[in-house]
Scaffold this active site. Structure first.
Site, mmCIF file in Angstrom:
data_model
loop_
_atom_site.group_PDB
_atom_site.id
_atom_site.type_symbol
_atom_site.label_atom_id
_atom_site.label_comp_id
_atom_site.label_asym_id
_atom_site.label_seq_id
_atom_site.Cartn_x
_atom_site.Cartn_y
_atom_site.Cartn_z
ATOM 1 N N LYS A 39 -6.105 4.428 0.324
ATOM 2 C CA LYS A 39 -5.709 3.020 0.188
ATOM 3 C C LYS A 39 -6.109 2.261 1.444
ATOM 4 O O LYS A 39 -5.998 2.804 2.561
ATOM 5 C CB LYS A 39 -4.189 2.949 -0.044
ATOM 6 N N SER B 242 1.347 -1.983 -5.662
ATOM 7 C CA SER B 242 0.183 -2.467 -4.956
ATOM 8 C C SER B 242 -0.947 -1.444 -4.837
ATOM 9 O O SER B 242 -2.071 -1.814 -4.545
ATOM 10 C CB SER B 242 0.580 -2.918 -3.555
ATOM 11 N N SER C 60 5.259 0.945 -5.151
ATOM 12 C CA SER C 60 3.820 0.677 -5.194
ATOM 13 C C SER C 60 2.903 1.864 -5.480
ATOM 14 O O SER C 60 1.713 1.666 -5.709
ATOM 15 C CB SER C 60 3.371 0.040 -3.884
HETATM 16 N N1 GLN Z 1 6.200 -4.769 -6.170
HETATM 17 C C1 GLN Z 1 6.678 -4.499 -4.859
HETATM 18 C C2 GLN Z 1 6.528 -5.722 -4.001
HETATM 19 O O1 GLN Z 1 5.751 -6.564 -4.337
HETATM 20 C C3 GLN Z 1 5.905 -3.347 -4.336
HETATM 21 C C4 GLN Z 1 5.714 -3.280 -2.873
HETATM 22 C C5 GLN Z 1 5.198 -1.957 -2.399
HETATM 23 O O2 GLN Z 1 5.733 -0.912 -2.786
HETATM 24 N N2 GLN Z 1 4.239 -1.994 -1.486
HETATM 25 O O3 GLN Z 1 7.193 -5.857 -3.013
#
Ligand code: GLN
Length: 479
Positions: free
Chosen positions: A72, A147, A171
């Site tokens: 990532k 994400s 995420s």
């Molecule tokens: N959907 C969550 C957010 O937008 C996910 C964030 C994450 O785990 N990086 O905060």
């Protein structure tokens, strides 16, 4: 694409060449990446060179010798760019390796490329990336989740056997579930966060995305473990997380007690997710697992708690992005403050700005007690209620998400990921395992969440479930 576990054996015994595996990845990437757009950067030349070197070694002793992996784009690899999918870091070159990267390098893994993500990991669809939108390989008109949507799509489409992601509020596990693969977030403190771009430091963990549970366990065996550079990282001894994840593990289901939160009924759940989750419960009961109802009233506070604490931490972490030290600097600043403001205004996306503003608001002296401090207290309440729940069951069992992936541009309801986010709020390990395909041809997953540092047992549970679920892991999307 064969599994990492098998690849490892074949490459180590020289039955298979790493260079052929890497070439196969790039062939697949060339074929499907134009439709999926999972990668922000690819390292074809270097990967081939590295594979050749590994093939020439007489003894291959690394745990992942010659095996390709996707990373990532918020994890540092020395000398390489890391954008976190933000325009702000468009020219950033990592000055050092993240601990997980150091460990992967010594294990002999090959970094195929950097995967797309929501900007600074803020989002659940990978649409907030400043660079490109990644498609769900099972239907390219739909979001892959986020994400870590790039990592999930790359693994799901067979471009890499596994990948690293980060999970602050689901995420890794949400996109893994949307893309029909396994997503694992470790207990807080099991894997070092050193060298990962911080989002909300009290939630952030690096974790794995793979086709199978055993591959996630193998990758975890490589990247987990003590690190003095991350103060919350626990000084545990090395553990082989793949140990005993063999065919006999289905027997383990007989002694397992799973708790389903009664709060699950309070939320609108996609009709097919509810149906297939029910099927999964029935299958587990057939294997003699005990299923009980548990009561965790504080689940209802999860979305609000997460928003307040996450945004507060975001506003503090992102404050280092001021256009002065590194990253994007606006050429239009009239003085220092104007320079700060313009650098951020011109380079950060709307989602990031919104979170900085809200986070700053909840931390303001007049609001601190009303919002941030109160949220921390309720977080403790949630942790206490979950601790009590684990006196009655081994794992908490829910669908991974309450809704299926949506078409680009559509928004998922806020409570979609609440059972995933609870794991981040409480520092617990969670794993999503694919469960079924719905009538739309899209996959859905289930989520097991264990007590803190029960990761080894959690892998066993997930691996046993994987064996009884109907999900065909050998099926790849037709692209
Ligand atoms: N959907 C969550 C957010 O937008 C996910 C964030 C994450 O785990 N990086 O905060």
């Amino acid at each position: 694409m064969i599994r990492v576990k098998e690849l490892k054996v074949k490459i180590c015994s020289s039955e298979k060449k790493s260079i052929d595996v890497v070439k196969a990845c790039f062939n697949r990437i060339k074929k499907v990446e134009p439709k999926i757009k999972a990668f922000l950067k690819l390292n074809e030349e270097n990967s081939l060179k590295q594979a050749e070197k590994i093939d020439n070694l007489n003894i291959k002793k690394g745990l992942l010798e010659g095996i390709p992996i996707g990373i990532k784009d918020n994890i540092m690899v020395k000398g390489e760019s890391m954008t976190s999918a933000s325009k702000y870091l468009y020219n950033y070159i990592s000055p050092y390796d993240a601990t997980v990267i150091e460990k992967l390098k010594s294990a002999g893994a090959i970094f195929i490329g950097r995967t797309n993500m929501d900007e600074f990991a803020m989002g659940g669809s990978t649409e907030t990336s400043a660079y490109q939108k990644t498609a769900n390989p099972w239907n390219v008109e739909f979001i892959p989740g986020g994400s870590s949507g790039g990592s999930a799509a790359a693994v799901s489409a067979g471009m890499v056997p596994f990948a690293l992601g980060s999970d602050t509020g689901g995420s890794i596990r949400q996109p893994a579930s949307f893309c029909g693969i396994v997503g694992y977030k470790p207990s807080y403190g099991l894997i070092s966060r050193y060298g990962a771009c911080a989002l909300a430091s009290s939630f952030d963990q690096i974790g794995t995305l793979s086709k199978t549970v055993i591959d996630s366990a193998l990758l975890t065996s490589v990247i987990a473990g003590k690190d003095y550079r991350d103060p919350v990282c626990q000084p545990n001894d090395w553990i082989d997380y793949t140990y005993d994840l063999d065919s006999s593990s289905v027997c383990a289901l007989r002694t397992i007690k799973l708790g389903i939160p009664k709060q699950f009924r309070d939320y609108k759940t996609d009709f097919e997710i509810a149906k297939y989750f029910n099927d999964a419960v029935n299958k587990l009961e057939l294997e003699c697992s005990q299923i009980i109802e548990i009561d965790v009233p504080a689940y209802k506070y999860v979305p609000a708690l997460y928003k307040v604490i996450m945004c507060a931490e975001v506003s503090a972490n992102i404050a280092t992005f001021d256009g002065i030290r590194y990253g994007y600097r606006s050429p239009n600043g009239k003085d220092l403050n104007d320079e700060y403001a313009k650098s951020r205004t011109e380079s950060l996306g709307d989602e990031v700005k919104k979170r900085i503003l809200f986070g700053t608001y909840v931390l303001e002296a007049k609001n601190y007690h009303k919002y941030y401090n109160k949220a921390q207290k309720v977080r403790t309440l949630l942790i206490n209620q979950l601790t009590d729940a684990y006196k009655k069951c081994d794992f908490i069992f829910t669908p991974a998400t309450l809704q299926m992936p949506v078409r680009f541009g559509n928004v998922l309801p806020e409570e979609c990921d609440i059972f995933l986010i609870a794991a981040n709020l409480a520092g617990l390990p969670g794993i999503t395992v694919p469960c079924s395909f719905t009538s739309s041809g899209m996959p859905m997953g289930v989520h097991f969440m264990g007590p803190r540092f029960s990761d080894q047992k959690l892998f066993k549970m997930a691996s046993a479930f994987e064996k009884i679920s109907n999900f065909n892991i050998d099926k790849y999307p037709i692209l």
